[in-house]
Design an enzyme around this catalytic site. Structure first.
Site, PDB file in Angstrom:
ATOM      1  N   THR A  12      38.193  17.000  12.552  1.00  0.00           N
ATOM      2  CA  THR A  12      39.240  16.963  12.086  1.00  0.00           C
ATOM      3  C   THR A  12      39.555  18.254  11.258  1.00  0.00           C
ATOM      4  OG1 THR A  12      38.904  14.475  11.428  1.00  0.00           O
ATOM      5  CG2 THR A  12      40.374  15.505   9.995  1.00  0.00           C
ATOM      6  N   LYS A 202      29.618  14.821  -4.485  1.00  0.00           N
ATOM      7  CA  LYS A 202      30.730  15.536  -5.012  1.00  0.00           C
ATOM      8  C   LYS A 202      30.336  16.019  -6.574  1.00  0.00           C
ATOM      9  CE  LYS A 202      33.986  14.617  -1.251  1.00  0.00           C
ATOM     10  NZ  LYS A 202      34.977  13.501  -0.776  1.00  0.00           N
TER      11      LYS A 202
HETATM   12  N1  LIG Z   1      37.803  14.717   7.169  1.00  0.00           N
HETATM   13  C1  LIG Z   1      37.958  14.939   6.030  1.00  0.00           C
HETATM   14  O1  LIG Z   1      38.998  14.812   5.444  1.00  0.00           O
HETATM   15  C2  LIG Z   1      36.985  15.785   4.946  1.00  0.00           C
HETATM   16  C3  LIG Z   1      35.695  16.359   5.602  1.00  0.00           C
HETATM   17  N2  LIG Z   1      35.198  17.157   4.989  1.00  0.00           N
HETATM   18  C4  LIG Z   1      33.758  17.781   5.372  1.00  0.00           C
HETATM   19  O2  LIG Z   1      33.952  18.506   6.572  1.00  0.00           O
HETATM   20  C5  LIG Z   1      33.075  18.368   7.579  1.00  0.00           C
HETATM   21  C6  LIG Z   1      33.719  18.010   8.822  1.00  0.00           C
HETATM   22  O3  LIG Z   1      34.152  16.723   8.731  1.00  0.00           O
HETATM   23  P1  LIG Z   1      35.108  16.302   9.939  1.00  0.00           P
HETATM   24  O4  LIG Z   1      36.161  17.273  10.355  1.00  0.00           O
HETATM   25  O5  LIG Z   1      35.998  15.275   9.444  1.00  0.00           O
HETATM   26  O6  LIG Z   1      34.283  15.838  11.056  1.00  0.00           O
HETATM   27  P2  LIG Z   1      34.386  15.478  12.519  1.00  0.00           P
HETATM   28  O7  LIG Z   1      33.248  14.552  12.927  1.00  0.00           O
HETATM   29  O8  LIG Z   1      35.726  15.277  12.888  1.00  0.00           O
HETATM   30  O9  LIG Z   1      34.140  16.760  13.392  1.00  0.00           O
HETATM   31  C7  LIG Z   1      32.641  17.343  13.696  1.00  0.00           C
HETATM   32  C8  LIG Z   1      32.753  18.614  14.532  1.00  0.00           C
HETATM   33  O10 LIG Z   1      31.365  19.216  14.580  1.00  0.00           O
HETATM   34  C9  LIG Z   1      31.174  19.152  15.760  1.00  0.00           C
HETATM   35  N3  LIG Z   1      29.502  19.001  15.892  1.00  0.00           N
HETATM   36  C10 LIG Z   1      29.097  18.278  14.910  1.00  0.00           C
HETATM   37  N4  LIG Z   1      27.572  18.176  15.072  1.00  0.00           N
HETATM   38  C11 LIG Z   1      27.409  19.285  16.294  1.00  0.00           C
HETATM   39  C12 LIG Z   1      26.181  19.525  16.535  1.00  0.00           C
HETATM   40  N5  LIG Z   1      25.271  19.322  16.597  1.00  0.00           N
HETATM   41  N6  LIG Z   1      26.511  20.839  17.577  1.00  0.00           N
HETATM   42  C13 LIG Z   1      27.693  20.920  18.081  1.00  0.00           C
HETATM   43  N7  LIG Z   1      28.719  20.584  17.532  1.00  0.00           N
HETATM   44  C14 LIG Z   1      28.813  19.564  16.369  1.00  0.00           C
HETATM   45  C15 LIG Z   1      31.761  18.022  16.622  1.00  0.00           C
HETATM   46  O11 LIG Z   1      31.988  18.792  17.961  1.00  0.00           O
HETATM   47  P3  LIG Z   1      32.755  17.523  19.066  1.00  0.00           P
HETATM   48  O12 LIG Z   1      34.087  17.781  18.646  1.00  0.00           O
HETATM   49  O13 LIG Z   1      32.423  18.306  20.236  1.00  0.00           O
HETATM   50  O14 LIG Z   1      32.101  16.347  18.991  1.00  0.00           O
HETATM   51  C16 LIG Z   1      33.016  18.328  16.013  1.00  0.00           C
HETATM   52  O15 LIG Z   1      33.972  19.202  16.598  1.00  0.00           O
HETATM   53  C17 LIG Z   1      31.951  17.317   6.907  1.00  0.00           C
HETATM   54  O16 LIG Z   1      30.952  18.214   6.249  1.00  0.00           O
HETATM   55  C18 LIG Z   1      32.944  16.386   6.096  1.00  0.00           C
HETATM   56  O17 LIG Z   1      31.746  16.038   4.985  1.00  0.00           O
HETATM   57  C19 LIG Z   1      35.466  17.630   3.645  1.00  0.00           C
HETATM   58  C20 LIG Z   1      36.698  17.283   3.097  1.00  0.00           C
HETATM   59  C21 LIG Z   1      37.560  16.309   3.962  1.00  0.00           C
HETATM   60  N1  LIG Z   2      35.100  11.240   3.566  1.00  0.00           N
HETATM   61  C1  LIG Z   2      35.693  12.135   2.448  1.00  0.00           C
HETATM   62  C2  LIG Z   2      36.117  13.194   3.088  1.00  0.00           C
HETATM   63  C3  LIG Z   2      36.533  14.311   2.063  1.00  0.00           C
HETATM   64  O1  LIG Z   2      35.798  14.872   1.350  1.00  0.00           O
HETATM   65  C4  LIG Z   2      36.741  11.343   1.601  1.00  0.00           C
HETATM   66  O2  LIG Z   2      37.096  10.101   2.026  1.00  0.00           O
HETATM   67  O3  LIG Z   2      36.905  11.621   0.436  1.00  0.00           O
END
Ligand SMILES: NC(=O)C1=CN([C@@H]2O[C@H](COP(=O)(O)OP(=O)(O)OC[C@H]3O[C@@H](n4cnc5c(N)ncnc54)[C@H](OP(=O)(O)O)[C@@H]3O)[C@@H](O)[C@H]2O)C=CC1
Ligand SMILES: N[C@@H](CC=O)C(=O)O
Ligand code: NA
Length: 429
Positions: A12, A202
């Site tokens: 995401t 957080k």
């Molecule tokens: N979603 C949100 O609204 C928010 C998220 N965050 C933080 O941002 C971070 C990412 O969240 P988000 O984007 O939602 O997570 P997702 O699960 O959507 O994406 C994670 C990505 O990391 C890759 N990945 C995870 N583990 C591995 C690994 N061991 N080796 C290689 N690639 C890996 C995955 O690969 P693949 O695509 O191939 O599976 C994927 O592309 C987290 O720390 C979350 O807490 C912070 C604020 C808001």
């Molecule tokens: N899972 C978290 C993503 C952002 O940090 C939330 O819902 O706030």
């Protein structure tokens, strides 16, 4: 020469960040100097919403953090390991780091920031709290001349989205959680959201920035929203409140030896500025001297909002790299060495809402009042509105009371023959 990014993760947040960087027209001109050099994923064949040359994508994330050409590592993969090790390796290799990973920072912050200070690199984490809302940078810079006494906020978008829909539509918890997952708000394991753990991560980060010391995560008291029922939402409404999952870091009674750091569902008066923060929106209210109250409000999760925060950190680092000064900027580094002393929850002074199911005996309300009185708990209101089957439902709201005393009163109440159960106990702001 361009600044080369190694991005760990294309989910995401990673996808949102790449989309923003690939669409730079009309944004800050420095974005034009940033090159998406490598992107690490787990499943290279997964369909993606962004187009990148195949040569940019890799499953070897260690290769990215060890590549001498990479200037900035952007960690948006989440989880504890291998994220922690990759961050530390990138830092050891002299790379600046941007991360959205509050779980890793709240647990391994000391190790990560010490390593960064030693290596002379920056760790930027605007996306880790409040999604797109700029709150880390203001606490580190613009507000850092104030003495902060309160940081209180709604910092989890998923639970705020769930509570809002339960309140406005009477929806069921499970259905709304599925929607939050589909919209990309929830963590990979939504337990972190629902049980308050994400908000605890957080507030540990915000408290550390506001109160001048590191926070041990185990000192943060944490309750999630699983026990919040439609019945409590209805009572809250009748009594002039809404229920919000609040994250609070606050000196009690302005006593700097009494720092309370906690996360719990809370009855918030409808007139309070946080009461009208709905859906995926987050808000953080900061109170300091001399500034008074400042509130930050905006989207707390989701691809675009979070990408805005990640990319703003990338931009700050790009500017730092371009300015070419050797001395680290003290407003961007972490200056903490010691830990804050956090007051146990039993010493918290707050109001409570409690809902009791009792047998329909005469004098039950009097007995409740006596037990509360025995422990110095004074009641603001007592309401008996109806029945659940054969059981009478009694709701009380207390005046300010020390939590330990309130809990002792509840123990005595539980032993009363007339008491069937105490389905809900919630703190009142
Ligand atoms: N979603 C949100 O609204 C928010 C998220 N965050 C933080 O941002 C971070 C990412 O969240 P988000 O984007 O939602 O997570 P997702 O699960 O959507 O994406 C994670 C990505 O990391 C890759 N990945 C995870 N583990 C591995 C690994 N061991 N080796 C290689 N690639 C890996 C995955 O690969 P693949 O695509 O191939 O599976 C994927 O592309 C987290 O720390 C979350 O807490 C912070 C604020 C808001
Ligand atoms: N899972 C978290 C993503 C952002 O940090 C939330 O819902 O706030
Ligand atoms: Na933010």
């Amino acid at each position: 020469m361009g600044v080369k990014l190694g991005i760990l993760g294309l989910g995401t947040v990673g996808t949102g960040t790449v989309q923003l960087l690939q669409d730079a027209v009309g944004r800050h001109p420095l974005l034009g100097e940033i090159e998406i050099y490598r992107v690490g994923v787990r499943s290279p064949d997964k369909p993606r919403a962004v187009e990148l040359p195949q040569s940019v994508i890799t499953t070897d994330l260690a290769e990215i953090v060890n590549d001498p050409a990479v200037d900035i590592v952007v960690e948006v993969m989440g989880g504890l390991e291998p994220a922690r090790s990759l961050l530390l390796q990138a830092i050891k290799n002299g790379k600046h780091v941007v991360t959205a990973n509050k779980a890793a920072i709240s647990r391994f912050g000391a190790e990560i920031f010490n390593a960064a200070n030693e290596a002379g690199v920056y760790v930027m984490l605007e996306a880790a709290v409040g999604g797109g809302i700029p709150v880390i940078q203001p606490l580190k810079q613009a507000l850092s001349v104030n003495r902060i006494n309160t940081v209180i906020g709604i910092v989890n978008g998923t639970t705020n989205y769930i509570l809002t829909r339960m309140q406005t539509e009477g929806s069921d918890f499970g259905d709304v959680l599925a929607d939050a997952q589909r919209l990309g708000y929830a963590e990979a394991d939504p337990t972190a959201d629902v049980d308050g753990l994400d908000a605890a991560d957080k507030i540990a980060i915000l408290a550390s920035l506001g109160f001048g010391g590191r926070i041990h995560l185990q000192d943060v008291y944490c309750e999630g929203i699983r026990q919040v029922s439609k019945t409590d939402i209805t009572y809250a409404e009748k009594l002039g409140f809404v229920i919000k999952l609040l994250a609070i870091a606050q000196y009690q009674n302005n006593d700097h030896s009494q720092l309370s750091v906690r996360v719990h569902p809370t009855f918030v008066p409808k007139s309070h500025p946080l009461a009208s923060v709905n859906g995926v929106y987050n808000a953080i209210l900061v109170e300091g001297e001399p500034i008074g109250q400042v509130m930050f409000f905006g989207p707390g999760a989701g691809a675009g909002a979070t990408a805005s925060a990640v990319t703003s950190d990338i931009l700050s680092l790009t500017a730092a790299l371009k300015s070419n000064t050797a001395a680290p900027n003290p407003l961007l580094t972490c200056r903490h060495e010691d830990y804050c002393q956090v007051t146990p929850i039993s010493e918290l002074v707050t109001r409570f809402y409690a809902r009791f199911l009792t047998k329909d005996h005469p004098g039950v309300i009097g007995k409740l009042g006596t037990c509360f009185g025995n422990h110095g708990v004074s009641l603001e209101s007592v309401v008996q509105t109806g029945f659940q089957g054969a059981l009478a439902e009694i709701v009380v709201v207390t005046h300010d009371v020390q939590e330990g005393n309130f809990r002792q009163a509840l123990e005595e109440i539980r032993s009363l023959e007339a008491i069937d159960s105490i389905p809900s106990i919630l703190r009142v702001l």
